[in-house]
Structures are given as C-alpha cells and as structure tokens.
Design a protein around this motif. Structure first.
Motif, mmCIF file in Angstrom:
data_model
loop_
_atom_site.group_PDB
_atom_site.id
_atom_site.type_symbol
_atom_site.label_atom_id
_atom_site.label_comp_id
_atom_site.label_asym_id
_atom_site.label_seq_id
_atom_site.Cartn_x
_atom_site.Cartn_y
_atom_site.Cartn_z
ATOM 1 N N ILE A 136 4.181 6.766 -9.953
ATOM 2 C CA ILE A 136 3.533 8.071 -10.114
ATOM 3 C C ILE A 136 4.114 8.795 -11.321
ATOM 4 N N LEU A 137 5.449 8.788 -11.420
ATOM 5 C CA LEU A 137 6.109 9.444 -12.542
ATOM 6 C C LEU A 137 5.714 8.808 -13.864
ATOM 7 N N VAL A 138 5.778 7.475 -13.934
ATOM 8 C CA VAL A 138 5.499 6.775 -15.192
ATOM 9 C C VAL A 138 4.052 6.966 -15.625
ATOM 10 N N LEU A 139 3.109 6.745 -14.730
ATOM 11 C CA LEU A 139 1.697 6.773 -15.114
ATOM 12 C C LEU A 139 1.215 8.185 -15.451
ATOM 13 N N THR A 140 1.706 9.182 -14.724
ATOM 14 C CA THR A 140 1.297 10.544 -15.056
ATOM 15 C C THR A 140 1.912 11.003 -16.376
ATOM 16 N N LEU A 141 3.195 10.717 -16.580
ATOM 17 C CA LEU A 141 3.809 11.071 -17.861
ATOM 18 C C LEU A 141 3.175 10.298 -19.010
ATOM 19 N N ALA A 142 2.845 9.020 -18.777
ATOM 20 C CA ALA A 142 2.204 8.225 -19.821
ATOM 21 C C ALA A 142 0.841 8.793 -20.186
ATOM 22 N N SER A 143 0.091 9.274 -19.192
ATOM 23 C CA SER A 143 -1.213 9.884 -19.468
ATOM 24 C C SER A 143 -1.048 11.152 -20.299
ATOM 25 N N ALA A 144 -0.032 11.946 -19.969
ATOM 26 C CA ALA A 144 0.233 13.145 -20.762
ATOM 27 C C ALA A 144 0.670 12.780 -22.177
ATOM 28 N N GLN A 145 1.437 11.688 -22.325
ATOM 29 C CA GLN A 145 1.832 11.231 -23.651
ATOM 30 C C GLN A 145 0.623 10.855 -24.490
ATOM 31 N N LEU A 146 -0.331 10.168 -23.874
ATOM 32 C CA LEU A 146 -1.540 9.766 -24.590
ATOM 33 C C LEU A 146 -2.256 10.996 -25.146
ATOM 34 N N VAL A 147 -2.384 12.039 -24.331
ATOM 35 C CA VAL A 147 -3.080 13.246 -24.770
ATOM 36 C C VAL A 147 -2.245 14.022 -25.789
ATOM 37 N N SER A 148 -0.934 14.135 -25.562
ATOM 38 C CA SER A 148 -0.080 14.878 -26.489
ATOM 39 C C SER A 148 -0.072 14.231 -27.865
ATOM 40 N N TRP A 149 0.161 12.931 -27.925
ATOM 41 C CA TRP A 149 0.147 12.232 -29.203
ATOM 42 C C TRP A 149 -1.217 12.362 -29.886
ATOM 43 N N GLY A 150 -2.275 12.152 -29.112
ATOM 44 C CA GLY A 150 -3.604 12.167 -29.700
ATOM 45 C C GLY A 150 -4.031 13.522 -30.216
ATOM 46 N N SER A 151 -3.714 14.586 -29.476
ATOM 47 C CA SER A 151 -4.195 15.919 -29.837
ATOM 48 C C SER A 151 -3.269 16.669 -30.778
ATOM 49 N N LEU A 152 -1.966 16.495 -30.623
ATOM 50 C CA LEU A 152 -1.005 17.245 -31.438
ATOM 51 C C LEU A 152 -0.611 16.523 -32.714
ATOM 52 N N PHE A 153 -0.672 15.205 -32.723
ATOM 53 C CA PHE A 153 -0.140 14.434 -33.844
ATOM 54 C C PHE A 153 -1.237 13.716 -34.631
ATOM 55 N N TYR A 154 -1.950 12.808 -33.975
ATOM 56 C CA TYR A 154 -2.909 11.977 -34.688
ATOM 57 C C TYR A 154 -4.128 12.741 -35.191
ATOM 58 N N SER A 155 -4.451 13.859 -34.584
ATOM 59 C CA SER A 155 -5.678 14.567 -34.951
ATOM 60 C C SER A 155 -5.575 15.283 -36.291
ATOM 61 N N PHE A 156 -4.365 15.530 -36.784
ATOM 62 C CA PHE A 156 -4.194 16.388 -37.957
ATOM 63 C C PHE A 156 -5.022 15.914 -39.147
ATOM 64 N N SER A 157 -4.981 14.625 -39.461
ATOM 65 C CA SER A 157 -5.635 14.124 -40.668
ATOM 66 C C SER A 157 -7.136 14.353 -40.643
ATOM 67 N N LEU A 158 -7.728 14.462 -39.463
ATOM 68 C CA LEU A 158 -9.170 14.651 -39.366
ATOM 69 C C LEU A 158 -9.595 16.069 -39.746
ATOM 70 N N PHE A 159 -8.660 17.011 -39.748
ATOM 71 C CA PHE A 159 -8.986 18.400 -40.067
ATOM 72 C C PHE A 159 -8.757 18.741 -41.532
ATOM 73 N N VAL A 160 -8.145 17.847 -42.305
ATOM 74 C CA VAL A 160 -7.792 18.156 -43.697
ATOM 75 C C VAL A 160 -9.031 18.436 -44.530
ATOM 76 N N VAL A 161 -9.982 17.507 -44.542
ATOM 77 C CA VAL A 161 -11.172 17.665 -45.381
ATOM 78 C C VAL A 161 -12.032 18.854 -44.937
ATOM 79 N N PRO A 162 -12.322 19.021 -43.632
ATOM 80 C CA PRO A 162 -13.097 20.213 -43.241
ATOM 81 C C PRO A 162 -12.419 21.520 -43.616
ATOM 82 N N MET A 163 -11.097 21.590 -43.524
ATOM 83 C CA MET A 163 -10.388 22.816 -43.887
ATOM 84 C C MET A 163 -10.437 23.048 -45.395
ATOM 85 N N GLU A 164 -10.320 21.972 -46.167
ATOM 86 C CA GLU A 164 -10.463 22.101 -47.623
ATOM 87 C C GLU A 164 -11.813 22.704 -47.976
#
Length: 417
Positions: free
Chosen positions: A19-47
């Motif tokens: 329970i601990l591993v799978l729930t934390l892993a699911s949160a990791q997937l969302v945290s990495w995806g939304s806070l880290f990997y998403s940045f590059s996709l906003f560069v051109v629209p913001m420019e």
C-alpha cells in the motif's frame, strides 16, 4: 504493474508495504510528470503569448533546480526526524500553488519568484524524500520497494507529456497549468496526507533504516575520508562524469521540444517519440535487475554513458524525422533509466562504502549547480547562434567528455578499500 516486472524480493513487502509503495509511486508519477517534465511544453506557448525570451524562461527553471539542490539537505533532516507526512504534503500543496500562480502571472519577476518556491516543492516531493520514507519504514525490504517505485515513476513522462500537451491544445497553456495544479492538490497532497503516518520513536527504533551508520559517524571520520578520496584521481573523474551528465540531461530535457519544433518536426511526432522515454527507462531498469550480480555498477555505467553518446550523435548527425526521434528516445530512455540505479550504487563500488551520505553529498552539489545552469546557458547559446545546431554540438561534446571521465574512473582503478 504486473508481477514479471518486479524483482523476486518485492513479493516480501506485505500488504501494508505494498500500500505504501504503490500509493507513493502513483504520487511520484504525477509529481514528476506535472512539476518537472511538463516545463518544456510551456516554453513555446509562453514565448508566443508573453513575448519573453527563451533564455529568460529557462532562467526561472535554473533558479528552481538550484533551490531544489540547496533545499535537499534540510528536507532530508526533517524526514529523518519523522516529518515525512508534513514535508511531502506541504510540498505537493506548494507545487499546486506555484502552478496556479504561474497560470495567471504576466510578470517575469513573479515567474522567477514562484519557480524559486517550486524548487522547494521539487525537493519535498520527488524521489529523494520518497526513497528516504521507504528506507526508514520498510526495513530490509526497502530495496524492493524502491525498485518498484522507480518502475512506476519511470512512466511519468510517458503519461504526462501527452496529457499536458493535449490540455494545452484543448484549453490553452494557462488552463493546462490549472489542470496540473489540481492533480497535485487533489491527488498527490491527498496521498501524502492520508497514506503517510509519521512513525513514533519506538517504531523507528525497532525498524531502523538498513545499512545506516550511527549518528555522528559521518562527521570527523567523514571529513577525513573525504580528504583521502580527494587525493584520488578516480574521485575527480567520477565527479566530473556526473557533473557533465547532469548538465547534458538538464539542457536536453528542457530544450528538446522547442529544438524539434525549430527543426520542423510535427508536435504529434515529438510527443509520440518522447512517450517512448518512460517505457525505455523502465525496460532498462528491468534488464539491469535481471542481470543482478552478473553486471557491476561500473560496467553498467560504461554502457549507459556510451549509449548516451550514441543517442546524441543520432540526434545531431541524422535528419530530423519521426523515426530518428524514436530511436533517440529509446537510447536516451534506456540509458537514463539505468543511470538512476548506477548513481545510487557506484560510490561504494568504486570509492568507499564508508560515510556514504557524505561522499554522495560532496558529488551532489556540483551536479546540482550544473543542472541548474545548463538550461539557461543552452538558451543563451540558442539566442546567440540563432538556432540549435551549436547547442547540439556542445551537448555531443558533453556526452563524450562524461563518458571518457566515467571510463577513467571505473575501468583502470580498483575500488578503494
């Protein structure tokens, strides 16, 4: 997550451990995806929308990465003191707040300020604090838990790069940021608040983290050991390899989307190729686990650095097509997936098993500084040269120098006693 993808020892985690591993892993997937990997996709629209330069946008990212590195130590201390629930919940709430403010700001100064706060959120929510939680609460089973977490977390880019791009296309970049903020607020913060229970001191004494030295073991002894290691050429070679690799990955990750757009590749092809990275990271880790003791960390590292050189040459020399991008993404993903494990195990193998945290800390800060500076410097090179050709050439050189440094550290020298 299917059973064949997990190491045999993972079956001993037990119900509460899973329970601990799978729930934390699911949160990791969302945290990495939304806070880290998403940045590059906003560069051109913001420019296009705000008229900000690419260098100025990436400068905020550099600030965030730098703050993340500087915040990592106090975050670790807080978690060691039983504050994991507070740290990771507040980190997710902070990440959601930063994304929401980012969505409504038109000020470059506010953008920089919130990305400094994002650095705290990154340090409080990504792998390092989650690994510390598992190490402290799973006892001797923590390795199986960490392995399972990286297999799930490795799919973050695969899940969130297409999802974020779809939200940008359907709603606009500001509304997409609100959507990502809600993911952190309603999913990650909720998981950290509900699932994490700060263990009392009695439980902590009964189930200490594995292979942890007594308090104070890394003070004067650690300093003396560091002085000894700093006399060794292989210490500096290994340090240089990780610094160069960190700079390469940071510059590449946050410029890859605008780089491919500039070369005329359709966004659908870019997103499709980048979606390959996550599964290949997982595949690389599974292959390494299957080899077990038959492959040392030094041997795995030599393969990783060589694959990264090949990936960069592929991107630099060949025409920019969807097939070439998929090939690059496969090589990059496999290499970067294995690197997560190599970095965690190479110091005891090549240098010393004593004062592990001290030695790794000495290598972490220069790598963090390189990671923070690289996207900004790459943006400056892009503006100065008028394109990404020079940037790609520099990245190829970084990959080659990193590979040479690692081979010098790992091939001729035996591990320190």
């Amino acid at each position: 997550m299917t059973a064949p993808s997990l190491p045999p020892s993972a079956t001993g985690l037990g119900r509460q451990g899973w329970i601990l591993v799978l729930t934390l892993a699911s949160a990791q997937l969302v945290s990495w995806g939304s806070l880290f990997y998403s940045f590059s996709l906003f560069v051109v629209p913001m420019e296009q929308d705000l008229g900000w330069s690419r260098a100025s946008i990436n400068g905020a990212l550099s600030i965030g990465l730098l703050v993340s590195g500087l915040t990592a130590l106090p975050v670790g201390i807080a978690i060691d003191r039983g504050r994991a629930r507070l740290v990771m919940t507040v980190g997710s709430l902070l990440g959601a707040s930063v994304l929401a403010i980012w969505a409504v700001t038109d000020s470059i100064f506010v953008f920089y300020a919130i990305w400094a706060l994002m650095g705290v959120a990154l340090a409080s929510t990504l792998y390092e604090p989650a690994f510390a939680v598992l190490a402290g609460r799973l006892g001797a089973r923590y390795r199986a838990g960490i392995t399972a977490m990286t297999l799930i977390g490795g799919l973050a880019s695969t899940a969130f790069i297409p999802l974020t791009q779809l939200m940008i296309e359907l709603w606009g970049w500001r509304e997409a940021l609100i959507g990502l903020a809600l993911w952190n607020l309603l999913f990650c913060a909720a998981i950290h608040l509900v699932v994490l229970r700060d263990p009392n001191r009695k439980t902590a004494r009964q189930h200490p983290a594995p292979e942890t030295k007594p308090a104070g073991a890394g003070n004067s002894g650690g300093k003396a050991l560091m002085r000894q290691l700093m006399r060794l050429p292989r210490f500096w070679a290994l340090l240089m390899a990780f610094v160069l690799y960190s700079a390469l990955i940071a510059a590449l990750l946050f410029h890859l989307v605008p780089m491919m757009i500039g070369r005329g590749l359709p966004m659908a092809a870019i997103i499709g190729a980048m979606s390959v990275i996550g599964p290949m990271q997982v595949a690389g880790r599974i292959v390494l686990m299957s080899l077990g003791r038959h492959m040392s960390s030094a041997a795995a590292g030599r393969i990783v650095f060589s694959l990264m050189v090949l990936a960069m040459l592929l991107l630099w020399l060949l025409p920019t097509t969807a097939v070439v991008m998929i090939g690059f993404a496969a090589l990059y993903g496999a290499a970067n997936g294995v690197m997560t494990i190599v970095r965690a195990t190479i110091v005891p193998e090549l240098l010393t098993s004593e004062a592990y945290a001290t030695v790794n800390g000495a290598m972490y800060m220069p790598a963090t500084l390189a990671k923070a500076a690289a996207p900004f410097i790459a943006a400056l090179l892009w503006e100065w040269s008028g394109g990404y050709d020079l940037v790609l050439m520099v990245l190829v050189i970084l990959a080659a120098l990193a590979a040479i440094a690692f081979w010098l550290a790992g091939t001729p020298a035996r591990a320190a006693e």
